[in-house]
Design a protein around this motif. Structure first.
Motif, short mmCIF file in Angstrom:
data_model
loop_
_atom_site.label_atom_id
_atom_site.label_comp_id
_atom_site.label_asym_id
_atom_site.label_seq_id
_atom_site.Cartn_x
_atom_site.Cartn_y
_atom_site.Cartn_z
N LYS A 87 -5.60 -6.62 -5.66
CA LYS A 87 -5.54 -5.46 -5.97
C LYS A 87 -6.22 -4.02 -5.18
O LYS A 87 -5.66 -3.34 -4.78
CB LYS A 87 -5.83 -5.23 -7.58
CG LYS A 87 -5.56 -3.58 -8.01
CD LYS A 87 -5.92 -3.65 -9.28
CE LYS A 87 -5.50 -2.20 -10.03
NZ LYS A 87 -5.94 -2.05 -11.63
N ASP A 88 -7.58 -4.57 -4.95
CA ASP A 88 -8.50 -3.62 -3.99
C ASP A 88 -7.59 -3.68 -2.62
O ASP A 88 -7.55 -2.48 -2.08
CB ASP A 88 -9.76 -4.30 -4.01
CG ASP A 88 -10.56 -3.86 -5.35
OD1 ASP A 88 -10.36 -3.06 -6.18
OD2 ASP A 88 -11.42 -4.84 -5.51
N SER A 121 -4.84 -1.23 -2.35
CA SER A 121 -5.35 0.06 -2.43
C SER A 121 -6.17 0.53 -1.29
O SER A 121 -5.94 1.68 -1.06
CB SER A 121 -6.04 0.38 -3.69
OG SER A 121 -7.35 -0.34 -3.60
N TRP A 122 -6.67 -0.25 -0.45
CA TRP A 122 -7.55 0.13 0.62
C TRP A 122 -6.75 -0.17 2.00
O TRP A 122 -7.23 0.62 2.86
CB TRP A 122 -8.69 -0.73 0.54
CG TRP A 122 -9.62 -0.62 -0.52
CD1 TRP A 122 -9.85 0.56 -1.38
CD2 TRP A 122 -10.83 -1.29 -0.98
NE1 TRP A 122 -10.64 0.33 -2.35
CE2 TRP A 122 -11.50 -0.93 -2.11
CE3 TRP A 122 -11.23 -2.60 -0.64
CZ2 TRP A 122 -12.40 -1.29 -2.65
CZ3 TRP A 122 -12.34 -3.08 -1.20
CH2 TRP A 122 -12.71 -2.53 -2.44
N ARG A 179 0.83 -1.18 0.07
CA ARG A 179 -0.12 -0.13 -0.15
C ARG A 179 0.78 1.16 -0.15
O ARG A 179 0.41 2.56 -0.76
CB ARG A 179 -0.88 -0.17 1.29
CG ARG A 179 -1.79 1.37 1.42
CD ARG A 179 -2.82 1.49 0.49
NE ARG A 179 -3.68 2.72 0.79
CZ ARG A 179 -3.19 3.96 0.43
NH1 ARG A 179 -2.02 4.09 -0.36
NH2 ARG A 179 -4.05 5.05 0.57
#
Length: 462
Positions: A279-280, A283-284, A31
């Protein structure tokens, strides 16, 4: 730059708790565009094994938790621990302790008898006595005796521990092997770890480690302690709850993305999102939304996610797995439908990848009719309808659009509904009463195999 690490001890397999710690450490580094380091803490010479190390590496690889540096092994760094211990001796932060094991055990027994907390009493801390002959000393740290240690845990918030609660921990054992608290500090400083994300069973170790870091004149990393994982019954997670080898989930037919998705939601959340990609997650992911309370392991939720990811999996990927699991001859594969077609038909009905091979078998090999239909063969109108189907199948257009109406019309011509004819057809042609839509299933099995199987069964009934 953010640098995190996962530092398992190779005294067993990679289990659910360890995998979640690895995932959160990996996700935090990704991240923030940092580095993720793998370190194997193998100083427990009696319990550490090469097999456990291999299981950890294979589990990480299967989950896709790729590390940027490592694996580093503590047993290959003994000279470095000795060097740091010597530095602490020279600077007055450490001292040799010659107390024997028997002497220390007697000390603890006396303390317990007085209702006190068992702890080292510092007898060699400032001693001027001559070292006893024949005893190799351990090296102990001079823990400050006054004041307290306060640190801000990124999950739990501020934590304060009085120095009076701490004794002089051993840094190096007599054989030169570092203790956990010493080895981890030296490694984390040398590897420039900025964020230490680990289970909350290590909270009590943190004040000791902070003292060591400060004695070495280094900057403190950030600490984040993850609450433990409990079973559904509220007890500490164990094998009976599913705390098994991560690779056991692979053997049981779970997809790695399903397990990763589940582990990510095990104590962390991003709004109401339940299903998200790797991927989510990257990013989170943050530590602010890690729950402070213990998470509960729910096998049904994991199974639900696995079913979802199976449906979403590419036909090509699952067809490759089908070819591995369903070991057939080249001729058997050639006589059957394309595996990708079979996978597309079946995957929405599966809970585990391991069910795929058995579910697909009747597309490639002639199954035995179900025991029930052999024990109670069709009679009267049903048998006549089966015979009529055999005749019609030999000349019908072999498409799902043709086969469905053909079977329905045959049933109606013999005064039957679809169920009384469809069930025996499945039992005879597929060896099971549970199949996808009969028209598509028969189309994929193929005209030759369908007529051969049906003709063989009817001949047995004569």
């Amino acid at each position: 730059m953010v640098r995190t690490r996962f530092a398992p001890s190779p005294t067993g397999y990679l289990h659910i708790g360890g995998a979640r710690t690895a995932l959160f450490s990996w996700a935090y580094a990704r991240r923030h565009g940092g580095s993720f380091v793998l370190r194997i803490e193998d100083t427990d010479r009696e319990r550490s094994t090469a097999a456990s190390t291999q299981a950890i590496l294979e589990g990480m690889a299967w989950l896709g938790l790729n590390y940027d540096e490592g694996p580093f092994y503590q047993m290959q760094r003994l000279a470095r621990y000795r060097e740091v211990a010597d530095h602490l001796l020279k600077t007055g932060w450490a001292y040799p302790c010659y107390a024997s094991r028997e002497e220390l055990e007697a000390l603890r027994e006396n303390q317990r008898a007085r209702g006190e907390k068992p702890r080292y009493d510092g007898r060699w801390r400032d001693s001027k006595a001559l070292p006893p002959a024949g005893i190799a000393p351990v090296i102990r740290f001079k823990t400050p005796v006054e004041g307290s240690v306060t640190f801000h845990d990124l999950i739990k918030g501020p934590i304060t521990v009085a120095n009076s609660e701490l004794d002089d921990l051993v840094l190096l054992r007599a054989d030169g092997i570092p203790t956990y608290n010493f080895g981890v500090v030296v490694d984390d400083l040398d590897m420039q770890i900025t964020h230490i994300i680990r289970g909350d069973d290590h909270v009590n170790n943190t004040p000791r480690q902070i003292h060591l870091i400060q004695a070495l004149g280094a900057s403190l990393p950030q600490f984040a302690h993850l609450p433990m994982i409990l079973g559904q019954d509220g007890e500490r997670l164990s094998k009976r709850h599913g705390a098994v080898n991560v690779l056991q989930y692979q053997e049981d037919g779970f997809l790695p993305e399903a397990l990763l998705n589940y582990l990510a939601r095990l104590g962390w959340s991003h709004g109401d999102a339940e299903i998200f990609s790797q991927k989510d997650l990257v990013s989170w992911f943050d530590l602010a939304h890690v729950n402070r309370s213990p998470a509960r392991f729910n096998p049904e939720k994991l199974l639900w996610l696995n079913q979802h990811y199976l449906k979403e999996s590419s036909d090509t990927r699952l067809a490759t797995q089908l070819r591995i699991d369903l070991t057939l001859s080249d001729a058997q594969w050639a006589m059957g439908p394309l595996p990708e077609q079979v996978v597309a038909l079946l995957k929405g009905r599966l809970s585990h990848v391991t069910e795929l091979a058995e579910a697909a078998r009747y597309f490639y090999t002639d199954p035995a009719p179900t025991p029930d239909i052999l024990a109670h063969p069709p009679e009267g109108a049903i048998r006549d309808a089966l015979q009529a189907c055999l005749s019609a199948f030999q000349t019908a257009a072999w498409t799902p659009e043709s086969l469905g109406p053909l079977i329905k019309q045959t049933a109606q011509a013999h005064g039957l509904k679809m169920g009384p004819l469809g069930m025996p057809l499945r039992a005879i042609l597929c060896g099971t009463s549970h199949t996808p839509s009969l028209d598509v299933t028969l189309h994929l099995i193929g005209r030759d195999a369908v007529t051969r199987r049906l003709q063989h069964f009817l001949s047995l009934m004569n």
